[in-house]
Design an enzyme around this catalytic site. Structure first.
Site, PDB file in Angstrom:
ATOM      1  N   SER A 107       0.810  -1.116  -0.075  1.00 20.84           N
ATOM      2  CA  SER A 107       0.018   0.086  -0.043  1.00 20.84           C
ATOM      3  C   SER A 107       0.883   1.279   0.179  1.00 20.84           C
ATOM      4  CB  SER A 107      -0.942  -0.186   1.157  1.00 20.84           C
ATOM      5  OG  SER A 107      -1.923   0.997   1.071  1.00 20.84           O
ATOM      6  N   ASP A 246      -2.633   6.499  -3.534  1.00 21.46           N
ATOM      7  CA  ASP A 246      -1.456   5.714  -2.929  1.00 21.46           C
ATOM      8  C   ASP A 246      -0.916   4.578  -3.839  1.00 21.46           C
ATOM      9  OD1 ASP A 246      -3.470   4.052  -2.304  1.00 21.46           O
ATOM     10  OD2 ASP A 246      -2.565   3.268  -0.244  1.00 21.46           O
ATOM     11  N   ASP A 248      -1.178   1.390  -3.966  1.00 26.16           N
ATOM     12  CA  ASP A 248      -1.911   0.447  -4.441  1.00 26.16           C
ATOM     13  C   ASP A 248      -3.478   1.022  -5.009  1.00 26.16           C
ATOM     14  OD1 ASP A 248      -3.002   0.668  -1.812  1.00 26.16           O
ATOM     15  OD2 ASP A 248      -3.618  -1.222  -1.676  1.00 26.16           O
ATOM     16  N   ASP A 250      -6.004   2.488  -3.170  1.00 20.36           N
ATOM     17  CA  ASP A 250      -7.108   2.204  -2.499  1.00 20.36           C
ATOM     18  C   ASP A 250      -7.666   3.322  -1.754  1.00 20.36           C
ATOM     19  OD1 ASP A 250      -5.359   1.797  -0.567  1.00 20.36           O
ATOM     20  OD2 ASP A 250      -6.077  -0.047   0.272  1.00 20.36           O
TER      21      ASP A 250
END
EC number: 5.4.2.10
Length: 451
Positions: A107, A246, A248, A250
């Protein structure tokens, strides 16, 4: 017995250190494969199929190969999506009716970290009992399937294109983004090819930044956790809005034309106001223990019930399901809209915000007029390992004194870190000086009692 490896968002750590090592990840793939193969959801005689997506970290190649080998040894077929946002893996797993989805990502963490998280066939994070079953299989010896029972692997054709079309489908057909200049910061992460296409295909003039991953620069001075780059780009290009994802994709942060930054708390209010305008009412919304008090007060003023979950989008989702509500968010930018997607999605959330602004004909600042976030002061206090801060009378007295002084016009939140001997002291007040003063007083009491 507590979980040994799975945290609130899968398994995460520094690459090369347990558990993020190639041998462990191979065994993890095998264990997950055996659990899937034994699931009642797998038809007799059929072979489970999992989708693997990843972000742009250099270690993703190694971990992808290890997972693939483990799944194959368990007799599970694998589809490889390549670089793909976490919510994209969740969507594709559900849309293609696969047995599970796996994301290789840490992440918003730096490149030297990585992690593994799983999605069930319906695009949701795995239930606790499934994670426990996987951990139990990790203790068993790896027994490779016979040659005629090994899983096969193949690339998923046009994975990015499928997800792009899904994202666009969440934006009202009656609207487009023509006439808008948008800066899109992809954090050199999983959405670097996808996000600019989504907004461009809806008509926006897109200025992409953070779209040159090299395996080592994910989240490095860019993205939702480093929004200064977005602020500078919005101002330099005289853009209407900036959107930062960010690594990833999400979560998101949004910047307006003046360079003002809007976090997940404020964006939740914008989306709730839009739903009230379109649906007539919103029964309730979910935030976290860290959600700014001003947003809670503003939502209640609109007749919307507000519930605080523990910190973590997993817990926000649990509360939404428990109450049967649709909208929830964390200040960090994880936004859940369960009638659009099963998980937090930075691109979809940005489109929902843009649609809300289109419908209202107002700017973010105008929608949020009258919602002034309370100043917050957060102090991290390092303690001796095992220190009994909860049993300290002096700490309790400092907290009680602060709460009495704030008298409903602020909040005190004391939270222990789950990964290190640190106590997080957060005070929220209408005046910044009050927040700082009370936080420092409590922090001093913690230091005196625990170090």
């Amino acid at each position: 017995m507590g979980r040994r490896y799975f945290g609130t968002d899968g398994i995460r750590g520094t690459v090369g250190e347990a558990p993020i090592t190639p041998d462990f990840v191979l065994r993890l793939g095998y264990a997950a494969g055996k659990v899937l193969a034994g699931s009642a959801d797998v038809a007799a005689g059929s072979r489970p199929t999992v989708l693997i997506g990843k972000d742009t970290r250099v270690s993703g190649y190694m971990l992808e190969a290890a997972l693939e080998a483990g799944f194959s040894a368990a007799g599970v077929d694998v589809m490889l999506a390549g670089p793909m946002p976490t919510p994209g893996v969740a969507y594709l797993t559900r849309a293609l009716r696969l047995s599970a989805g796996v994301v290789i990502s840490a992440s918003h963490n730096p490149y030297h970290d990585n992690g593994i998280k799983f999605f069930s066939a319906d695009g949701n994070k795995l239930p606790d009992d499934t994670e426990a079953a996987i951990e139990a299989w990790l203790d068993k010896p790896l027994e490779c399937a016979p040659s005629d029972g090994l899983g096969k692997a193949r690339r998923l054709d046009d994975a990015a294109g499928r997800y792009i079309e899904f994202c666009k489908s969440t934006f009202p057909a009656a609207f487009d983004l023509r006439g808008l200049k948008l800066v899109i910061d992809c954090a050199h992460g999983a959405a670097y090819q996808i996000a600019p296409h989504v907004f461009h295909e809806l008509g926006a003039d897109v200025i992409p930044i953070g779209v040159a991953p090299n395996g080592f620069n994910i989240n490095d001075g860019v993205g939702a956790t480093a929004p200064d780059a977005l602020v500078r780009a919005v101002r330099a290009n005289h853009a209407d809005l900036g959107i930062a994802l960010d690594g990833d994709a999400d979560r998101l942060q949004v910047v307006d034309a003046t360079g003002r930054l809007y976090n997940g708390d404020e964006l939740l209010y914008v989306l709730v106001k839009d739903r009230i305008a379109t649906d007539g009412k919103v029964d309730g919304a979910v935030g976290t223990l860290m959600t700014n008090l001003a947003v809670e007060v503003a939502l209640q003023r609109e007749g919307v019930k507000f519930v605080r979950a523990a910190v973590g989008d997993r817990y926000v989702l649990e509360q939404l399901r428990e109450h049967g509500w649709q909208l929830g968010a964390e200040g960090s930018g994880h936004i859940l809209s369960l009638d659009r997607h099963s998980t937090g999605d930075g691109i979809v959330s940005a489109l929902l915000v843009l649609a809300a602004l289109k419908r209202s004909g107002r700017t973010l600042a105008q929608v949020l007029d009258g919602v002034t976030l309370f100043p917050q002061k957060l102090i991290n206090v390092r303690m001796k390992p095992g220190a009994d801060w909860k049993g300290s009378a002096s700490i309790r007295a400092a907290i009680d004194a602060a709460e009495a002084a704030l008298a409903g016009s602020g909040r005190v939140l004391i939270r222990a870190s789950g990964t290190e001997p640190v106590l997080r002291v957060m005070v929220e007040a209408q005046q910044a000086a009050d927040a700082v003063r009370h936080a420092e007083t409590i922090a001093d009491a913690v230091r005196a009692a625990t170090t």
